[in-house]
Design a protein around this motif. Sequence first.
Motif, mmCIF file in Angstrom:
data_model
loop_
_atom_site.group_PDB
_atom_site.id
_atom_site.type_symbol
_atom_site.label_atom_id
_atom_site.label_comp_id
_atom_site.label_asym_id
_atom_site.label_seq_id
_atom_site.Cartn_x
_atom_site.Cartn_y
_atom_site.Cartn_z
ATOM 1 N N VAL A 117 13.667 -23.484 47.580
ATOM 2 C CA VAL A 117 12.671 -24.713 47.440
ATOM 3 C C VAL A 117 12.731 -25.264 49.039
ATOM 4 O O VAL A 117 11.688 -25.489 49.429
ATOM 5 C CB VAL A 117 13.393 -25.863 46.677
ATOM 6 C CG1 VAL A 117 12.693 -27.171 46.634
ATOM 7 C CG2 VAL A 117 13.370 -25.446 45.280
ATOM 8 N N ARG A 118 13.626 -25.325 49.700
ATOM 9 C CA ARG A 118 13.677 -25.846 51.054
ATOM 10 C C ARG A 118 12.802 -24.902 52.049
ATOM 11 O O ARG A 118 12.131 -25.371 52.922
ATOM 12 C CB ARG A 118 15.218 -25.827 51.589
ATOM 13 C CG ARG A 118 15.982 -26.908 51.167
ATOM 14 C CD ARG A 118 17.383 -27.424 51.961
ATOM 15 N NE ARG A 118 18.310 -26.279 51.585
ATOM 16 C CZ ARG A 118 19.224 -26.095 50.558
ATOM 17 N NH1 ARG A 118 19.048 -27.354 49.819
ATOM 18 N NH2 ARG A 118 20.112 -25.349 50.326
ATOM 19 N N PHE A 123 5.614 -24.400 42.306
ATOM 20 C CA PHE A 123 5.869 -25.345 43.109
ATOM 21 C C PHE A 123 4.745 -26.406 43.091
ATOM 22 O O PHE A 123 3.539 -25.920 42.620
ATOM 23 C CB PHE A 123 6.459 -25.010 44.651
ATOM 24 C CG PHE A 123 7.613 -24.255 44.648
ATOM 25 C CD1 PHE A 123 8.777 -24.772 44.075
ATOM 26 C CD2 PHE A 123 7.565 -23.036 45.031
ATOM 27 C CE1 PHE A 123 10.010 -24.056 44.198
ATOM 28 C CE2 PHE A 123 9.076 -22.432 45.333
ATOM 29 C CZ PHE A 123 10.094 -22.930 44.733
ATOM 30 N N LYS A 142 1.790 -28.872 44.881
ATOM 31 C CA LYS A 142 0.780 -28.653 45.992
ATOM 32 C C LYS A 142 1.362 -28.818 47.470
ATOM 33 O O LYS A 142 0.701 -28.063 48.324
ATOM 34 C CB LYS A 142 -0.271 -29.459 45.547
ATOM 35 C CG LYS A 142 -1.140 -29.321 44.384
ATOM 36 C CD LYS A 142 -2.224 -30.308 44.393
ATOM 37 C CE LYS A 142 -2.733 -30.280 42.967
ATOM 38 N NZ LYS A 142 -3.709 -31.213 42.756
ATOM 39 N N MET A 143 2.489 -29.424 47.625
ATOM 40 C CA MET A 143 2.829 -29.725 49.101
ATOM 41 C C MET A 143 3.519 -28.532 49.698
ATOM 42 O O MET A 143 3.938 -28.323 50.810
ATOM 43 C CB MET A 143 3.507 -30.989 49.469
ATOM 44 C CG MET A 143 4.867 -30.876 48.682
ATOM 45 S SD MET A 143 4.857 -31.609 47.112
ATOM 46 C CE MET A 143 4.600 -33.089 47.012
ATOM 47 N N ALA A 144 3.987 -27.637 48.613
ATOM 48 C CA ALA A 144 4.796 -26.199 49.290
ATOM 49 C C ALA A 144 3.834 -25.367 49.906
ATOM 50 O O ALA A 144 2.599 -25.443 49.718
ATOM 51 C CB ALA A 144 5.256 -25.785 48.042
ATOM 52 N N LYS A 145 4.420 -24.488 50.780
ATOM 53 C CA LYS A 145 3.664 -23.794 51.483
ATOM 54 C C LYS A 145 3.640 -22.222 50.777
ATOM 55 O O LYS A 145 3.155 -21.344 51.404
ATOM 56 C CB LYS A 145 4.610 -23.175 52.754
ATOM 57 C CG LYS A 145 4.713 -24.389 53.470
ATOM 58 C CD LYS A 145 3.580 -24.987 54.139
ATOM 59 C CE LYS A 145 4.091 -26.339 54.909
ATOM 60 N NZ LYS A 145 2.930 -27.191 55.277
ATOM 61 N N CYS A 178 10.207 -23.097 50.959
ATOM 62 C CA CYS A 178 9.026 -23.124 50.483
ATOM 63 C C CYS A 178 8.130 -24.393 50.823
ATOM 64 O O CYS A 178 6.933 -24.769 50.669
ATOM 65 C CB CYS A 178 8.836 -22.829 49.219
ATOM 66 S SG CYS A 178 9.016 -20.977 48.609
ATOM 67 N N HIS A 179 9.096 -25.625 51.200
ATOM 68 C CA HIS A 179 8.896 -26.813 51.366
ATOM 69 C C HIS A 179 9.010 -27.080 52.747
ATOM 70 O O HIS A 179 8.503 -28.143 53.485
ATOM 71 C CB HIS A 179 9.378 -27.897 50.513
ATOM 72 C CG HIS A 179 9.022 -27.900 49.047
ATOM 73 N ND1 HIS A 179 9.221 -26.775 48.305
ATOM 74 C CD2 HIS A 179 7.930 -28.562 48.662
ATOM 75 C CE1 HIS A 179 8.815 -27.117 47.137
ATOM 76 N NE2 HIS A 179 7.896 -27.991 47.077
ATOM 77 N N ASN A 180 9.314 -26.238 53.539
ATOM 78 C CA ASN A 180 9.495 -26.340 55.003
ATOM 79 C C ASN A 180 8.226 -26.344 55.835
ATOM 80 O O ASN A 180 7.265 -25.129 55.564
ATOM 81 C CB ASN A 180 10.549 -25.516 55.524
ATOM 82 C CG ASN A 180 11.247 -25.703 56.808
ATOM 83 O OD1 ASN A 180 10.193 -25.703 57.981
ATOM 84 N ND2 ASN A 180 12.344 -25.970 56.836
ATOM 85 N N PHE A 236 7.553 -22.909 57.639
ATOM 86 C CA PHE A 236 7.795 -21.713 56.316
ATOM 87 C C PHE A 236 8.013 -20.419 56.664
ATOM 88 O O PHE A 236 8.875 -19.620 56.317
ATOM 89 C CB PHE A 236 6.718 -21.941 55.560
ATOM 90 C CG PHE A 236 6.437 -20.782 54.522
ATOM 91 C CD1 PHE A 236 7.371 -20.782 53.515
ATOM 92 C CD2 PHE A 236 5.797 -19.839 54.514
ATOM 93 C CE1 PHE A 236 7.187 -19.827 52.250
ATOM 94 C CE2 PHE A 236 5.560 -18.715 53.510
ATOM 95 C CZ PHE A 236 6.282 -18.858 52.676
ATOM 96 N N THR A 262 2.101 -22.057 45.101
ATOM 97 C CA THR A 262 1.559 -23.203 44.282
ATOM 98 C C THR A 262 0.150 -22.719 43.502
ATOM 99 O O THR A 262 -0.531 -23.497 43.113
ATOM 100 C CB THR A 262 0.795 -24.225 45.652
ATOM 101 O OG1 THR A 262 0.124 -23.542 46.565
ATOM 102 C CG2 THR A 262 1.954 -24.852 46.368
#
Length: 185
Positions: free
Chosen positions: A79-80, A176, A178-181, A82-84, A87, A184
């Motif tokens: 999670v960390r 994940f 929408k804000m994930a890299k 993919c949301h970084n 990325f 989505t």
Amino acid sequence: MRLEASENGKNEWVKDRYTIGLDFPNLPYLIDGNIKITQSNAILRYIGRKHKMCGDTEEERVRVDILESQAMDFRMQLVRVCHNPNFENMRLIYLQQLPKSLHLFSCFLGTRKWFAGKKMTFVDFSMYDILDLNLKFLPTCLDLFPNLQEFLTRFEGLKKISAYMNSPRYLPKPVFLKMAKWGTQ
């Protein structure tokens, strides 16, 4: 028993979340008679207790406790990543560490049919989910771990799981928000 998630629609959830008696209004939530629960792991543990899927012996219960926390840590690592905002760099670091993590899970499972022992427990659902997620992230990640591959096959082969996965209700993605890299679409 009612398990609610995003199918209620965002507007309805925002409007109703403080009126349904949840201690911590959040998705997902489960209402089972007078029992009202939020948080995924709390819901899984409740269902596990209700259906005697928490281990039969103290050794199995300890394995369940360990794996519940370890699976959550493993999930949060991805999670960390993919949301970084960084990325690509984080992805490379994650992929370098992934074989070590999978090796530990492979050793923990060993020759057992299920992670805690001979019978399925609620943490097998968590482990299936995170292993499947990693397969989507890197399709070859389990190539060196036949026991983890066999676990996934065994899990997917369960009658009710198979029926669900072959139904129109099963949505393999997105994984994940929408804000994930990644994950989505």
